[in-house]
Design an enzyme around this catalytic site. Structure first.
Site, PDB file in Angstrom:
ATOM      1  N   ASP A   1      91.371  35.681  25.816  1.00 44.96           N
ATOM      2  CA  ASP A   1      91.388  37.594  26.333  1.00 44.96           C
ATOM      3  C   ASP A   1      92.022  37.503  26.988  1.00 44.96           C
ATOM      4  OD1 ASP A   1      89.503  36.479  27.391  1.00 44.96           O
ATOM      5  OD2 ASP A   1      87.778  37.881  26.099  1.00 44.96           O
TER       6      ASP A   1
ATOM      7  N   HIS B   1      80.378  41.887  22.901  1.00 45.41           N
ATOM      8  CA  HIS B   1      80.291  41.325  22.803  1.00 45.41           C
ATOM      9  C   HIS B   1      81.655  40.052  22.411  1.00 45.41           C
ATOM     10  CE1 HIS B   1      81.508  41.665  27.280  1.00 45.41           C
ATOM     11  NE2 HIS B   1      82.155  40.758  26.928  1.00 45.41           N
TER      12      HIS B   1
ATOM     13  N   GLU C   1      85.017  45.064  22.238  1.00 50.93           N
ATOM     14  CA  GLU C   1      84.088  46.304  23.193  1.00 50.93           C
ATOM     15  C   GLU C   1      82.713  46.810  21.883  1.00 50.93           C
ATOM     16  OE1 GLU C   1      82.151  45.188  26.338  1.00 50.93           O
ATOM     17  OE2 GLU C   1      83.155  45.767  27.599  1.00 50.93           O
TER      18      GLU C   1
HETATM   19  C1  GLP Z   1      83.619  37.560  29.720  1.00 55.66           C
HETATM   20  C2  GLP Z   1      84.414  37.370  27.793  1.00 55.66           C
HETATM   21  C3  GLP Z   1      83.754  36.775  26.817  1.00 55.66           C
HETATM   22  C4  GLP Z   1      82.478  36.636  27.387  1.00 55.66           C
HETATM   23  C5  GLP Z   1      81.415  37.556  28.326  1.00 55.66           C
HETATM   24  C6  GLP Z   1      80.057  36.154  28.508  1.00 55.66           C
HETATM   25  O1  GLP Z   1      82.750  39.057  28.818  1.00 55.66           O
HETATM   26  N1  GLP Z   1      85.909  38.126  28.062  1.00 55.66           N
HETATM   27  O2  GLP Z   1      84.484  35.495  26.216  1.00 55.66           O
HETATM   28  O3  GLP Z   1      81.626  35.538  25.820  1.00 55.66           O
HETATM   29  O4  GLP Z   1      82.339  37.114  29.309  1.00 55.66           O
HETATM   30  O5  GLP Z   1      80.263  35.790  29.920  1.00 55.66           O
HETATM   31  P1  GLP Z   1      78.840  34.505  29.920  1.00 55.66           P
HETATM   32  O6  GLP Z   1      79.044  33.196  28.876  1.00 55.66           O
HETATM   33  O7  GLP Z   1      79.632  34.502  31.537  1.00 55.66           O
HETATM   34  O8  GLP Z   1      77.952  35.022  29.774  1.00 55.66           O
END
Ligand code: GLP
Length: 261
Positions: free
Chosen positions: A67, A138, A143
């Protein structure tokens, strides 16, 4: 789906790094699906260490991002293309020109999204797709309410996600872009192996919903239940809401030697 409960975040990162290293060693032209966020960083560090110690080369690999934010300057430190180069691909021997992400600067974004799906197919598909999970369930930036069959497309972030991601933007959620381009859930499902990592108490609820809750667009990560080869690696903290935790431990302990993750 296989659930691996590791003792702590370090052990979880090692399990994930080992799976990716195996793919990189075995495949002639491995295509790695890379995720951003903090969850994969431990695994990236281990893979960088393996590269630096001379035991792992990514020279024949390609990488595709899940993304990207829309509207950030290309060199913004939190643009995902910049993030992944800084945290991983610039520190290994994977050629920079083979790190791909959706083109969020295109005048025609829907066309750029279609081109991204085609690019992934032209590369031969993703061998292993690393995934984190958001607090609202997500994956990528799909979302809640995302179509389970969605393709790469533009999405609007929820306020919850913008506030969760404010930590990367000097804690100002108003600086977190509202729009993103993300591989769709249908796109992600086409990867040959889905490999999720989640650690810490903040992931208890989304992991319980994704692994043991109903298949529903309200928890996009539950789409992993549809994939024939999905592995969810959690630490003890993130596993604490799983009803079948003992069963997952038992299954992993008695996994036949010939069976890889
Ligand atoms: C963002 C990314 C996701 C990721 C999520 C969780 O929203 N687009 O791919 O999984 O954050 O982040 P974290 O791993 O920092 O909790």
């Amino acid at each position: 789906m296989e659930v691996v409960i590791a003792a702590d975040p370090d052990a979880a990162a090692q399990v994930v790094a080992d799976v990716i290293a195996h793919v990189v060693r075995e495949r002639p032209a491995p295509v790695l699906g890379l995720a951003t966020g903090s969850s994969p960083l431990g695994a990236y560090r281990r893979l960088i260490d393996a590269h630096e110690s001379g035991t792992l080369s990514f020279a024949h690999a390609s990488a595709v991002l899940l993304d990207e934010y829309v509207g950030l300057p290309a060199d913004h430190p939190e643009a995902y293309r910049t993030f992944i180069r800084r945290e991983f691909t610039d520190r290994i021997d994977l050629p920079t020109e083979r790190v791909f992400g959706p083109d969020v600067t295109a005048a025609d974004l829907p066309d750029a999204c279609r081109r991204y799906d085609r690019l992934i197919a032209d590369l031969g598909g993703v061998d292993v797709q690393l995934l984190g999970i958001g607090g609202d369930g997500h994956i990528g930036f799909n979302e809640p309410s995302s179509s389970l069959a969605s393709r790469t497309r533009i999405k609007t972030l929820t306020d919850t996600t913008r506030s969760d991601n404010a930590r990367f933007f000097e804690d100002d959620e108003y600086d977190v872009p509202r729009h993103v381009v993300t591989q769709g859930l249908g796109t992600i499902l086409e990867a040959r192996h889905l490999l999720m990592i989640a650690t810490g108490a903040s992931k208890v609820e989304p992991i319980a919903q994704a692994v043991e809750g109903p298949l529903t667009a309200m928890c996009p990560a539950s789409v992993l239940q549809l994939h024939p080869h999905a592995t969810v690696v959690v630490d003890e903290a993130a596993a604490s809401g799983l009803r079948l935790a003992d069963y997952y431990r038992e299954a992993y302990t008695h996994k036949p030697d010939w069976q890889q993750l």
